[in-house]
Scaffold this motif. Sequence first.
Motif, PDB file in Angstrom:
ATOM      1  N   ASN A   1     -14.150 -11.582 -35.870  1.00 32.69           N
ATOM      2  CA  ASN A   1     -13.015 -11.060 -36.634  1.00 32.69           C
ATOM      3  C   ASN A   1     -13.513 -10.368 -37.893  1.00 32.69           C
ATOM      4  O   ASN A   1     -14.709 -10.322 -38.157  1.00 32.69           O
ATOM      5  CB  ASN A   1     -12.027 -12.184 -36.962  1.00 32.69           C
ATOM      6  N   SER A   2     -12.592  -9.842 -38.664  1.00 33.86           N
ATOM      7  CA  SER A   2     -12.887  -9.228 -39.954  1.00 33.86           C
ATOM      8  C   SER A   2     -12.111  -9.998 -41.018  1.00 33.86           C
ATOM      9  O   SER A   2     -11.371 -10.922 -40.699  1.00 33.86           O
ATOM     10  CB  SER A   2     -12.472  -7.755 -39.940  1.00 33.86           C
ATOM     11  N   GLU A   3     -12.275  -9.597 -42.287  1.00 35.80           N
ATOM     12  CA  GLU A   3     -11.501 -10.233 -43.350  1.00 35.80           C
ATOM     13  C   GLU A   3     -11.260  -9.242 -44.479  1.00 35.80           C
ATOM     14  O   GLU A   3     -12.164  -8.510 -44.879  1.00 35.80           O
ATOM     15  CB  GLU A   3     -12.204 -11.466 -43.907  1.00 35.80           C
ATOM     16  N   VAL A   4     -10.039  -9.267 -44.983  1.00 36.03           N
ATOM     17  CA  VAL A   4      -9.673  -8.540 -46.183  1.00 36.03           C
ATOM     18  C   VAL A   4      -9.449  -9.587 -47.268  1.00 36.03           C
ATOM     19  O   VAL A   4      -8.729 -10.564 -47.055  1.00 36.03           O
ATOM     20  CB  VAL A   4      -8.388  -7.707 -45.969  1.00 36.03           C
ATOM     21  N   VAL A   5     -10.085  -9.398 -48.422  1.00 38.59           N
ATOM     22  CA  VAL A   5      -9.954 -10.316 -49.548  1.00 38.59           C
ATOM     23  C   VAL A   5      -9.362  -9.545 -50.721  1.00 38.59           C
ATOM     24  O   VAL A   5      -9.952  -8.565 -51.186  1.00 38.59           O
ATOM     25  CB  VAL A   5     -11.321 -10.917 -49.936  1.00 38.59           C
ATOM     26  N   TYR A   6      -8.202  -9.994 -51.207  1.00 39.66           N
ATOM     27  CA  TYR A   6      -7.522  -9.364 -52.343  1.00 39.66           C
ATOM     28  C   TYR A   6      -7.552 -10.342 -53.517  1.00 39.66           C
ATOM     29  O   TYR A   6      -7.167 -11.510 -53.364  1.00 39.66           O
ATOM     30  CB  TYR A   6      -6.081  -9.019 -51.973  1.00 39.66           C
TER      31      TYR A   6
ATOM     32  N   ILE B   1     -20.996 -10.793 -52.209  1.00 38.17           N
ATOM     33  CA  ILE B   1     -22.182 -10.169 -51.632  1.00 38.17           C
ATOM     34  C   ILE B   1     -21.840  -9.891 -50.178  1.00 38.17           C
ATOM     35  O   ILE B   1     -21.607 -10.812 -49.400  1.00 38.17           O
ATOM     36  CB  ILE B   1     -23.424 -11.049 -51.779  1.00 38.17           C
ATOM     37  N   LEU B   2     -21.765  -8.609 -49.851  1.00 39.15           N
ATOM     38  CA  LEU B   2     -21.374  -8.144 -48.522  1.00 39.15           C
ATOM     39  C   LEU B   2     -22.563  -7.418 -47.910  1.00 39.15           C
ATOM     40  O   LEU B   2     -22.999  -6.390 -48.440  1.00 39.15           O
ATOM     41  CB  LEU B   2     -20.159  -7.217 -48.619  1.00 39.15           C
ATOM     42  N   ASN B   3     -23.093  -7.988 -46.828  1.00 41.30           N
ATOM     43  CA  ASN B   3     -24.269  -7.412 -46.159  1.00 41.30           C
ATOM     44  C   ASN B   3     -25.395  -7.112 -47.150  1.00 41.30           C
ATOM     45  O   ASN B   3     -26.022  -6.060 -47.114  1.00 41.30           O
ATOM     46  CB  ASN B   3     -23.893  -6.154 -45.382  1.00 41.30           C
ATOM     47  N   GLY B   4     -25.607  -8.052 -48.082  1.00 34.44           N
ATOM     48  CA  GLY B   4     -26.691  -7.932 -49.042  1.00 34.44           C
ATOM     49  C   GLY B   4     -26.389  -7.119 -50.281  1.00 34.44           C
ATOM     50  O   GLY B   4     -27.194  -7.077 -51.208  1.00 34.44           O
ATOM     51  N   LYS B   5     -25.238  -6.472 -50.344  1.00 34.18           N
ATOM     52  CA  LYS B   5     -24.880  -5.648 -51.496  1.00 34.18           C
ATOM     53  C   LYS B   5     -23.868  -6.389 -52.368  1.00 34.18           C
ATOM     54  O   LYS B   5     -22.819  -6.824 -51.898  1.00 34.18           O
ATOM     55  CB  LYS B   5     -24.284  -4.315 -51.035  1.00 34.18           C
ATOM     56  N   GLU B   6     -24.182  -6.497 -53.658  1.00 35.52           N
ATOM     57  CA  GLU B   6     -23.314  -7.215 -54.585  1.00 35.52           C
ATOM     58  C   GLU B   6     -22.223  -6.299 -55.121  1.00 35.52           C
ATOM     59  O   GLU B   6     -22.485  -5.161 -55.497  1.00 35.52           O
ATOM     60  CB  GLU B   6     -24.139  -7.758 -55.745  1.00 35.52           C
ATOM     61  N   GLU B   7     -21.004  -6.821 -55.158  1.00 39.89           N
ATOM     62  CA  GLU B   7     -19.884  -6.108 -55.765  1.00 39.89           C
ATOM     63  C   GLU B   7     -19.102  -7.081 -56.630  1.00 39.89           C
ATOM     64  O   GLU B   7     -18.879  -8.229 -56.247  1.00 39.89           O
ATOM     65  CB  GLU B   7     -18.981  -5.453 -54.717  1.00 39.89           C
TER      66      GLU B   7
ATOM     67  N   SER C   1     -11.728  -6.452 -51.191  1.00 39.42           N
ATOM     68  CA  SER C   1     -13.001  -6.338 -50.486  1.00 39.42           C
ATOM     69  C   SER C   1     -12.714  -6.449 -48.987  1.00 39.42           C
ATOM     70  O   SER C   1     -11.855  -7.236 -48.567  1.00 39.42           O
ATOM     71  CB  SER C   1     -13.952  -7.464 -50.916  1.00 39.42           C
ATOM     72  N   TYR C   2     -13.434  -5.670 -48.199  1.00 45.51           N
ATOM     73  CA  TYR C   2     -13.247  -5.687 -46.749  1.00 45.51           C
ATOM     74  C   TYR C   2     -14.563  -6.067 -46.090  1.00 45.51           C
ATOM     75  O   TYR C   2     -15.589  -5.429 -46.329  1.00 45.51           O
ATOM     76  CB  TYR C   2     -12.780  -4.319 -46.257  1.00 45.51           C
TER      77      TYR C   2
ATOM     78  N   PRO D   1     -16.045  -6.172 -42.517  1.00 43.87           N
ATOM     79  CA  PRO D   1     -15.807  -5.792 -41.119  1.00 43.87           C
ATOM     80  C   PRO D   1     -16.387  -6.806 -40.126  1.00 43.87           C
ATOM     81  O   PRO D   1     -17.312  -7.556 -40.461  1.00 43.87           O
ATOM     82  CB  PRO D   1     -16.534  -4.452 -40.981  1.00 43.87           C
ATOM     83  N   LYS D   2     -15.875  -6.786 -38.935  1.00 40.61           N
ATOM     84  CA  LYS D   2     -16.392  -7.608 -37.843  1.00 40.61           C
ATOM     85  C   LYS D   2     -17.895  -7.366 -37.718  1.00 40.61           C
ATOM     86  O   LYS D   2     -18.359  -6.232 -37.784  1.00 40.61           O
ATOM     87  CB  LYS D   2     -15.677  -7.233 -36.538  1.00 40.61           C
ATOM     88  N   GLY D   3     -18.667  -8.458 -37.599  1.00 37.77           N
ATOM     89  CA  GLY D   3     -20.108  -8.371 -37.488  1.00 37.77           C
ATOM     90  C   GLY D   3     -20.830  -8.397 -38.823  1.00 37.77           C
ATOM     91  O   GLY D   3     -22.058  -8.452 -38.866  1.00 37.77           O
ATOM     92  N   SER D   4     -20.093  -8.384 -39.930  1.00 43.26           N
ATOM     93  CA  SER D   4     -20.687  -8.392 -41.268  1.00 43.26           C
ATOM     94  C   SER D   4     -20.705  -9.805 -41.835  1.00 43.26           C
ATOM     95  O   SER D   4     -20.005 -10.700 -41.362  1.00 43.26           O
ATOM     96  CB  SER D   4     -19.901  -7.475 -42.195  1.00 43.26           C
ATOM     97  N   GLU D   5     -21.496  -9.976 -42.897  1.00 36.82           N
ATOM     98  CA  GLU D   5     -21.554 -11.276 -43.562  1.00 36.82           C
ATOM     99  C   GLU D   5     -21.233 -11.110 -45.040  1.00 36.82           C
ATOM    100  O   GLU D   5     -21.514 -10.068 -45.631  1.00 36.82           O
ATOM    101  CB  GLU D   5     -22.926 -11.919 -43.392  1.00 36.82           C
ATOM    102  N   HIS D   6     -20.605 -12.154 -45.594  1.00 38.76           N
ATOM    103  CA  HIS D   6     -20.282 -12.115 -47.019  1.00 38.76           C
ATOM    104  C   HIS D   6     -20.221 -13.509 -47.606  1.00 38.76           C
ATOM    105  O   HIS D   6     -20.137 -14.505 -46.892  1.00 38.76           O
ATOM    106  CB  HIS D   6     -18.986 -11.336 -47.290  1.00 38.76           C
ATOM    107  N   THR D   7     -20.288 -13.547 -48.927  1.00 37.37           N
ATOM    108  CA  THR D   7     -20.115 -14.751 -49.724  1.00 37.37           C
ATOM    109  C   THR D   7     -19.354 -14.345 -50.982  1.00 37.37           C
ATOM    110  O   THR D   7     -19.450 -13.191 -51.415  1.00 37.37           O
ATOM    111  CB  THR D   7     -21.473 -15.402 -50.085  1.00 37.37           C
TER     112      THR D   7
END
Length: 108
Positions: A53-58, A67-73, A81-82, A84-90
């Motif tokens: 699945n994917s996730e939208v975080v508001y 940190i989404l796929n190694g990139k900090e925001e 923040s979005y 996508p399916k197949g991605s990783e985040h914290t």
Amino acid sequence: MINFEELQETIVPNFKGGEGNTIIRKYEDAAMKVLRVVLKPGCSIGLHTHVTNSEVVYIIAGQGVCILNGKEEVLSRGQCSYCPKGSEHTIANHGTEDLVLLGVVPEQ
């Protein structure tokens, strides 16, 4: 209509391997999860992959770091923040006030 005040509050220690407690109120059916999440200062949601699945975080209140796929925001109130399916985040709260977010996870 989803009224989070009417949903049971659950406190999850070390959610997905994160730090501290995650406070969650969740609506769920076969097609969707909608979560209101509170991270107190110093708490985090651990790194995890959205395999099916994917996730939208508001961000409703506070400020956090994603940190989404190694990139900090940096995330602040009113931003989204979005993952996508197949991605990783914290997501972590390094601030001094509660980080309150709305997570929407469509089940695929």
